[in-house]
Design an enzyme around this catalytic site. Structure first.
Site, PDB file in Angstrom:
ATOM      1  N   TRP A 156       6.054   7.100   8.105  1.00 14.97           N
ATOM      2  CA  TRP A 156       6.761   8.346   7.811  1.00 14.97           C
ATOM      3  C   TRP A 156       6.663   9.284   9.025  1.00 14.97           C
ATOM      4  CZ3 TRP A 156       5.550  11.357   2.624  1.00 14.97           C
ATOM      5  CH2 TRP A 156       6.653  12.154   2.296  1.00 14.97           C
TER       6      TRP A 156
ATOM      7  N   TRP B  10       1.233   1.699  18.419  1.00 16.99           N
ATOM      8  CA  TRP B  10      -0.217   1.734  18.186  1.00 16.99           C
ATOM      9  C   TRP B  10      -0.884   1.385  19.503  1.00 16.99           C
ATOM     10  CZ3 TRP B  10       2.816   0.426  14.044  1.00 16.99           C
ATOM     11  CH2 TRP B  10       2.478   0.994  12.817  1.00 16.99           C
TER      12      TRP B  10
ATOM     13  N   ARG C 286      -3.974  10.709   2.735  1.00 18.07           N
ATOM     14  CA  ARG C 286      -3.335  10.444   1.444  1.00 18.07           C
ATOM     15  C   ARG C 286      -4.413  10.185   0.401  1.00 18.07           C
ATOM     16  NH1 ARG C 286       1.056   5.493   0.329  1.00 18.07           N
ATOM     17  NH2 ARG C 286       1.950   6.408  -1.561  1.00 18.07           N
TER      18      ARG C 286
ATOM     19  N   GLY D 197       6.838   4.781  -2.327  1.00 21.44           N
ATOM     20  CA  GLY D 197       6.828   6.080  -1.659  1.00 21.44           C
ATOM     21  C   GLY D 197       6.618   7.255  -2.603  1.00 21.44           C
TER      22      GLY D 197
ATOM     23  N   HIS E 138      -4.877   3.614  14.177  1.00 16.49           N
ATOM     24  CA  HIS E 138      -5.639   3.516  12.928  1.00 16.49           C
ATOM     25  C   HIS E 138      -7.132   3.601  13.247  1.00 16.49           C
ATOM     26  CE1 HIS E 138      -2.309   2.728  10.387  1.00 16.49           C
ATOM     27  NE2 HIS E 138      -2.147   1.451  10.643  1.00 16.49           N
TER      28      HIS E 138
ATOM     29  N   SER F 105      -1.235   1.182  -2.431  1.00 15.50           N
ATOM     30  CA  SER F 105      -0.281   0.759  -1.407  1.00 15.50           C
ATOM     31  C   SER F 105      -0.843  -0.453  -0.650  1.00 15.50           C
ATOM     32  CB  SER F 105      -0.014   1.923  -0.445  1.00 15.50           C
ATOM     33  OG  SER F 105       0.966   1.590   0.481  1.00 15.50           O
TER      34      SER F 105
ATOM     35  N   TYR G 283      -0.097  13.216   2.942  1.00 11.00           N
ATOM     36  CA  TYR G 283       1.084  12.558   2.364  1.00 11.00           C
ATOM     37  C   TYR G 283       1.601  13.412   1.209  1.00 11.00           C
ATOM     38  CZ  TYR G 283       3.597   8.467   0.425  1.00 11.00           C
ATOM     39  OH  TYR G 283       4.542   7.590  -0.033  1.00 11.00           O
TER      40      TYR G 283
ATOM     41  N   LYS H 106      -1.813   2.888   5.531  1.00 11.25           N
ATOM     42  CA  LYS H 106      -1.078   3.151   4.280  1.00 11.25           C
ATOM     43  C   LYS H 106      -1.118   4.618   3.833  1.00 11.25           C
ATOM     44  CE  LYS H 106       0.590  -0.142   3.635  1.00 11.25           C
ATOM     45  NZ  LYS H 106       1.480  -0.851   4.611  1.00 11.25           N
TER      46      LYS H 106
HETATM   47  N1  PPS Z   1       9.834   8.583   3.987  1.00 13.91           N
HETATM   48  C1  PPS Z   1       8.815   8.225   3.202  1.00 13.91           C
HETATM   49  N2  PPS Z   1       8.537   8.922   2.072  1.00 13.91           N
HETATM   50  C2  PPS Z   1       7.511   8.578   1.262  1.00 13.91           C
HETATM   51  N3  PPS Z   1       6.692   7.509   1.485  1.00 13.91           N
HETATM   52  C3  PPS Z   1       6.936   6.776   2.604  1.00 13.91           C
HETATM   53  C4  PPS Z   1       7.976   7.086   3.508  1.00 13.91           C
HETATM   54  N4  PPS Z   1       7.947   6.164   4.516  1.00 13.91           N
HETATM   55  C5  PPS Z   1       6.936   5.301   4.226  1.00 13.91           C
HETATM   56  N5  PPS Z   1       6.331   5.666   3.077  1.00 13.91           N
HETATM   57  C6  PPS Z   1       5.238   4.996   2.351  1.00 13.91           C
HETATM   58  O1  PPS Z   1       4.035   4.964   3.123  1.00 13.91           O
HETATM   59  C7  PPS Z   1       3.271   3.798   2.757  1.00 13.91           C
HETATM   60  C8  PPS Z   1       3.026   2.940   4.003  1.00 13.91           C
HETATM   61  O2  PPS Z   1       2.006   3.594   4.746  1.00 13.91           O
HETATM   62  P1  PPS Z   1       1.879   3.455   6.335  1.00 13.91           P
HETATM   63  O3  PPS Z   1       3.190   3.678   6.972  1.00 13.91           O
HETATM   64  O4  PPS Z   1       0.734   4.337   6.751  1.00 13.91           O
HETATM   65  O5  PPS Z   1       1.472   1.909   6.495  1.00 13.91           O
HETATM   66  S1  PPS Z   1       0.856   1.248   7.815  1.00 13.91           S
HETATM   67  O6  PPS Z   1      -0.527   1.732   7.928  1.00 13.91           O
HETATM   68  O7  PPS Z   1       1.672   1.607   8.967  1.00 13.91           O
HETATM   69  O8  PPS Z   1       0.888  -0.220   7.534  1.00 13.91           O
HETATM   70  C9  PPS Z   1       4.098   3.050   1.703  1.00 13.91           C
HETATM   71  O9  PPS Z   1       3.651   3.589   0.459  1.00 13.91           O
HETATM   72  P2  PPS Z   1       3.817   2.841  -0.962  1.00 13.91           P
HETATM   73  O10 PPS Z   1       5.281   2.922  -1.296  1.00 13.91           O
HETATM   74  O11 PPS Z   1       2.972   3.636  -1.929  1.00 13.91           O
HETATM   75  O12 PPS Z   1       3.328   1.437  -0.801  1.00 13.91           O
HETATM   76  C10 PPS Z   1       5.504   3.505   2.078  1.00 13.91           C
HETATM   77  O13 PPS Z   1       6.447   3.339   1.047  1.00 13.91           O
END
Ligand code: PPS
Length: 264
Positions: free
Chosen positions: A50, A78, A123, A229, A101, A131, A163, A45
């Site tokens: 991204w 992964w 992050r 996000g 991870h 998240s 992040y 998370k």
């Molecule tokens: N482009 C972009 N911009 C901003 N934020 C983004 C983007 N893509 C993914 N996210 C946010 O990243 C959070 C998910 O984290 P991960 O991708 O690491 O999750 S995982 O570990 O793969 O399950 C999750 O955060 P939260 O919205 O706070 O829940 C996603 O919304």
């Protein structure tokens, strides 16, 4: 499911048993890294999805073919996950891209021999918590763990990026990542990649928003994977007392980590 069915313990760390059956961990341990592989390492998370969009776009010079046609778990798989065993990763042309991870000290032996580049995305832990809180409500597994990438001995081949930095200036972040990956890209291509990787645009990409995963595994009618996000959503989740408690525990747990985080 019982706790024993939900979790497996690997090198002292709890992980979702469903995603990491023994045969995939064996595959992971025996995996041969190449020097020109690129590894995206994250605590869950923190921005994995991204970076699974940004890095392939950088490596393709901005060509969106792979992010439009391959789900992120095939695009940047992964390594420790069960699907990797059947993806023929050995046959993939260089430079291959993977995600993990797992912690630094859980990497397989070939990682330390081949010394591939690593992009480590961090992050604010309170936003990771927030998240995760929503994600645990939709996913049928959990995975608590701690991070050791910050203590890596070979930091020169690791790009540490947060992040928050990506959120603050995505174009500059894409440019930094491209430089680290030794890809020289025109400003226009950098701009195009940054635009594609904006939250609102990635949310529309079926190959990146997990909408193809069956609902019984990930129920996005309750909360979407690409949820908000934003930076600082923890303020909507934690009370002042909870945030203070979190900070106290965090401070204690992180006292030996010598790193200046952007959220500190
Ligand atoms: N482009 C972009 N911009 C901003 N934020 C983004 C983007 N893509 C993914 N996210 C946010 O990243 C959070 C998910 O984290 P991960 O991708 O690491 O999750 S995982 O570990 O793969 O399950 C999750 O955060 P939260 O919205 O706070 O829940 C996603 O919304």
């Amino acid at each position: 499911m019982t706790e024993a069915e939900l979790y497996a313990v690997y090198k002292g760390v709890y992980m979702p048993a469903l995603l990491h059956p023994p045969h995939s961990l064996k595959y992971y341990e025996d995996f041969s890294f190449r020097q020109d592989d690129i590894l995206v390492a994250t605590y869950p998370k923190s921005g994995t999805t991204w970076m699974q969009e940004i890095a392939p776009l950088i490596m393709s010079g901005g060509d969106p073919a792979s992010v439009d046609t391959l789900p992120n778990w095939d695009r940047v798989p992964w390594l420790e996950e069960q699907r990797s065993c059947v993806l023929n990763l050995e046959q993939r042309p260089s430079p291959r891209m993977f995600a993990t991870h797992f912690h630094y000290n859980m990497m397989p032996p070939s990682f330390f021999e081949a010394k591939p580049k690593v992009i480590y995305v961090m992050r604010n832990p309170k936003d990771v918590f927030t998240s995760s809180f929503h994600y645990y409500g939709i996913a049928s597994y959990l995975e608590p763990s701690t991070e050791l990438w910050l203590n890596a001995e070979d930091k020169e081949r690791i790009l540490y990026i947060s992040y928050e930095e990506m959120k603050m200036d995505l174009r500059d972040s894409v440019s930094r990542i491209a430089q680290f990956l030794e890809k020289s890209l025109d400003a226009e291509v950098i701009e195009k990649i940054a635009d594609r990787c904006l939250f609102k645009n990635m949310k529309q990409n079926k190959m990146s928003n997990y909408s193809t995963v069956p609902r019984e595994f990930l129920d996005q009618t309750k909360s979407e994977f690409l949820r908000k996000g934003i930076v600082g959503d923890w303020k909507n989740q934690l009370t002042v007392a909870e945030a203070e408690h979190f900070d106290a525990v965090y401070k204690d747990q992180m006292k030996d980590v010598k790193y200046k985080f952007v959220w500190d």
